[in-house]
Design a protein around this motif. Structure first.
Motif, PDB file in Angstrom:
ATOM      1  N   PHE A  63       0.808  -1.226   0.000  1.00  0.00           N
ATOM      2  CA  PHE A  63       0.000   0.000   0.000  1.00  0.00           C
ATOM      3  C   PHE A  63       0.835   1.267   0.000  1.00  0.00           C
ATOM      4  O   PHE A  63       0.374   2.315  -0.434  1.00  0.00           O
ATOM      5  N   ALA A  67       3.292   1.260  -5.052  1.00  0.00           N
ATOM      6  CA  ALA A  67       1.905   1.023  -5.444  1.00  0.00           C
ATOM      7  C   ALA A  67       1.819   1.244  -6.951  1.00  0.00           C
ATOM      8  O   ALA A  67       2.432   2.156  -7.482  1.00  0.00           O
ATOM      9  N   TYR A  83       4.287   3.196 -11.694  1.00  0.00           N
ATOM     10  CA  TYR A  83       4.156   3.275 -10.242  1.00  0.00           C
ATOM     11  C   TYR A  83       3.606   4.633  -9.821  1.00  0.00           C
ATOM     12  O   TYR A  83       3.782   5.623 -10.525  1.00  0.00           O
ATOM     13  N   PHE A  98      -6.384   5.133  -8.326  1.00  0.00           N
ATOM     14  CA  PHE A  98      -4.953   4.887  -8.219  1.00  0.00           C
ATOM     15  C   PHE A  98      -4.216   5.251  -9.499  1.00  0.00           C
ATOM     16  O   PHE A  98      -3.992   4.436 -10.374  1.00  0.00           O
TER      17      PHE A  98
END
Ligand SMILES: [Zn+2]
Length: 113
Positions: A63, A67, A83, A98
Motif C-alpha cells: 500500500f 503502489a 508506479y 490509483f
C-alpha cells in the motif's frame, strides 16, 4: 515507505489492511499493530522482529511502497513508469483512484475536452 499514506490508511482506510489479511492465517489486528508501531518509529524496519517484518512485507508494503498505477484506460495504459509517486499516493487513497502524476494530468485533460 510513505508514512503519510500509512497514517492516512490507518486513520481512514483501515479496511484495506483488514481485507488483504482476511483469508490468510494471519490476524489483521497484528498487522495493524505493526503499522502503528512503524508510524510511531518513523518507519524504522530495523526495530521489527522477523514475524513483524513478514506482516510489513505482505500486508503493509504493497500500500505504501511501489503502489502500481491503474492507468487512465486501465491496466497497462499508464503514461508514467507504472508506479504511483509519493506525492500522489495519499490522494489515491482519498479519492480511491490509483493514478500516478502523469495519468492524473492526462485524466484531467480528457475530462476538460
Ligand atoms: Zn500512471
Amino acid at each position: 515507505m510513505n508514512l503519510d499514506a500509512l497514517k492516512y490508511i490507518l486513520n481512514n482506510r483501515i479496511e484495506l489492511i483488514e481485507e488483504i489479511v482476511a483469508g490468510t492465517q494471519y490476524d489483521s489486528s497484528a498487522t495493524i499493530g505493526v503499522a502503528n508501531f512503524l508510524l510511531a518509529n518513523e518507519g524504522n524496519l530495523e526495530l521489527l522482529s522477523q514475524a513483524q517484518k513478514y506482516h510489513y512485507k505482505e500486508f503493509i508494503k504493497p500500500f505504501i511502497e511501489s503502489a502500481t498505477c491503474d492507468g487512465v484506460f486501465g491496466n497497462g495504459t499508464c503514461t508514467g513508469n507504472g508506479y504511483i509517486d509519493d506525492e500522489s499516493l495519499i490522494a489515491c487513497y482519498i479519492e480511491d483512484e490509483f493514478l500516478c502524476q502523469h495519468c492524473r494530468y492526462d485524466a484531467e485533460r480528457i475530462t476538460v475536452d
